[in-house]
Design an enzyme around this catalytic site. Structure first.
Site, PDB file in Angstrom:
ATOM      1  N   HIS A 236       0.828  -1.222   0.000  1.00 51.57           N
ATOM      2  CA  HIS A 236       0.000   0.000   0.000  1.00 51.57           C
ATOM      3  C   HIS A 236       0.849   1.252   0.000  1.00 51.57           C
ATOM      4  O   HIS A 236       1.837   1.325   0.719  1.00 51.57           O
ATOM      5  CB  HIS A 236      -0.884   0.028   1.247  1.00 51.57           C
TER       6      HIS A 236
ATOM      7  N   LYS B 150      -1.723  -7.814  -4.473  1.00 54.23           N
ATOM      8  CA  LYS B 150      -2.611  -6.650  -4.274  1.00 54.23           C
ATOM      9  C   LYS B 150      -1.789  -5.373  -4.115  1.00 54.23           C
ATOM     10  O   LYS B 150      -0.827  -5.333  -3.343  1.00 54.23           O
ATOM     11  CB  LYS B 150      -3.453  -6.872  -3.017  1.00 54.23           C
TER      12      LYS B 150
END
Ligand code: S3P
Length: 438
Positions: free
Chosen positions: A152, A179
């Protein structure tokens, strides 16, 4: 097509599944959120265990699991057989816990072992942060769970090539899904995430979950066939990250995504600053319909800015060029035409747009409009007097005309482009102007 099967769900990059995060601090809040989530019928839930009170103080995984078990028991009852992602999001990656590596590792493994009794299909592992991610992922696999290797960036969007490299590095850790969540600072960042994701989807063997956060990036959450994402996160009672739309909006947008046929054209009209260009690009990304911007086409064909055209040829000169451009553009079908704010003031222009498609009006309050245009200098009509009262006066003059020529109107005051697009598409579908392919 990429397919990945876990114990309770099959994921593909052709048809993303919707995941709702549960972010309660204690059992009561968690169960209340789960009950609300159950009504939304998500495909998966994500238990953001980092929100759970006291996680940071946990000395060993046994103590955590003793407190977590009643939570898992309750979630299983409330959302029977809805598969779960177990996530401990650390502060460094936008979450709430600070844990030493060992505690992080132990809790992830304990959660994976609990999957024998609860529908925990995936464990999220912060693949770039955790040392020995590979080892941890191996142990989670041994316990029978799949791993979402995540990374992230809440402050910015890395370069396109860097994002592809991050996704490749996640694959190397042995994760089953890679991700990446990034924060856009400008619209080019959203395009960069989509490009990076599409190219990583081609070169990686594992599937992806990617998103550009905040309202600016929200479009990436519903353009999953472009990004290759197998899961998209939608807000339950609370959003767990900026830009998450409601489940209903995401579900509707996904139903339209690259899955409709357009009959004729869509012409977007409305006052300056109502977001015709922005909405038209977002609509194009969702549907795959080609998008043309009348002003931009004029600038390209004339080789000068709108301000310069007004200076050299006057407003009448600009309007003549605008009519010619509309006539040219309207020869093609199946496209979204984003019109200048004054385009429909001429009857001839309305006739051209009507004959070839549906006219959609975007509306906003004068205050919203003023906020959006006040720092711009590229609109000659406003440059002479950039004030709220001028916007109000012009809008009053033009509004009856806009209303009269539009087939339907949609308000953009929500400032939420995905929601605006879904509303437009719903109206178009009701009027038979688009049909769903499947
Ligand atoms: C105009 C709007 C502008 C542009 C020109 C005139 C108008 O387009 O066509 O400056 O008369 O409202 P936008 O609405 O896209 O700013």
């Amino acid at each position: 097509m990429k397919v990945i099967k876990s114990r309770h769900i099959t994921l593909t990059n052709e048809n993303a599944k919707i995941c709702v995060p549960i972010t309660g601090k204690n059992r009561q809040e968690i169960f209340a959120q789960a009950q609300a989530a159950a009504r939304m019928k998500p495909d998966l839930i994500e238990w953001r265990a980092d929100y759970f009170d006291g996680v940071s103080e946990e000395k060993e995984s046994g103590a955590f699991m003793r407190r977590a078990e009643p939570v898992l028991e309750g979630l299983k009852k409330i959302l029977p057989s809805v598969p779960m992602i177990f996530t401990l999001r650390t502060k460094e990656e936008g979450g709430t816990v600070s844990l030493p590596d060992e505690a992080y590792r132990e809790i992830c493994i304990a959660a994976a072992r609990a999957a024998r009794e609860y529908p925990i299909d995936f464990i999220d592992v912060e693949a770039m942060r955790t040392e020995n991610a590979q080892e941890l992922i191996g142990e989670i696999h041994d316990a029978g769970c799949l791993v979402i290797g995540s990374n992230h960036h809440f402050q910015r969007t890395p370069e396109t090539s860097e994002m592809v490299e991050i996704l490749k590095a996640i694959e190397k850790t042995g994760a089953d899904i890679a991700k990446l969540a990034v924060m856009p600072l400008e619209k080019e960042d959203v395009t960069a995430l989509m490009e990076a994701s599409a190219s990583a989807d081609e070169c990686l063997n594992i599937p992806l979950i990617t998103m550009s956060m905040s309202e600016l990036g929200a479009i990436t959450r519903v353009c999953t066939k472009r990004t290759g994402s197998v899961i998209t996160f939608a807000a339950g009672v609370d959003a767990s990250a900026p830009g998450q739309e409601s489940v209903e909006i995401v579900r509707r947008a996904l139903a339209y995504h690259m899955n409709c046929r357009l009959h004729g054209n869509i012409a977007l009209i409305g006052f300056m600053g109502t977001g015709k260009t922005t909405v038209s690009k977002a609509l194009s990304r969702i549907t795959g319909f080609r998008e043309v911007d009348v002003d931009q086409s004029i600038v390209t064909s004339e080789g000068m800015s709108i301000n310069d055209i007004f200076d050299r040829k006057g407003e009448q000169g600009f309007r003549d060029i605008e009519t010619e451009m509309l006539r040219t553009l309207a020869q093609e079908q199946g496209q979204i035409i984003s019109c200048g704010g004054g385009a429909v003031l001429r009857d001839e222009n309305v006739k051209i747009l009507r004959e070839t498609g549906t006219i959609v009006l975007l509306t906003a309050t004068p205050e919203t409009i003023f906020e959006r245009v006040r720092d711009h200098t590229h609109r000659p009509i406003l440059n002479q007097d950039m004030s709220l009262s001028h916007v109000k006066k012009l809008l009053e003059d033009r509004q009856p005309r806009y209303q009269e020529v539009a087939d339907f109107k949609v308000s953009v005051d929500s400032n939420d482009r995905v929601q605006t697009c879904v509303e437009i598409l719903k109206n178009l579908q009701e009027q038979g102007k688009i049909t769903l392919l499947s």
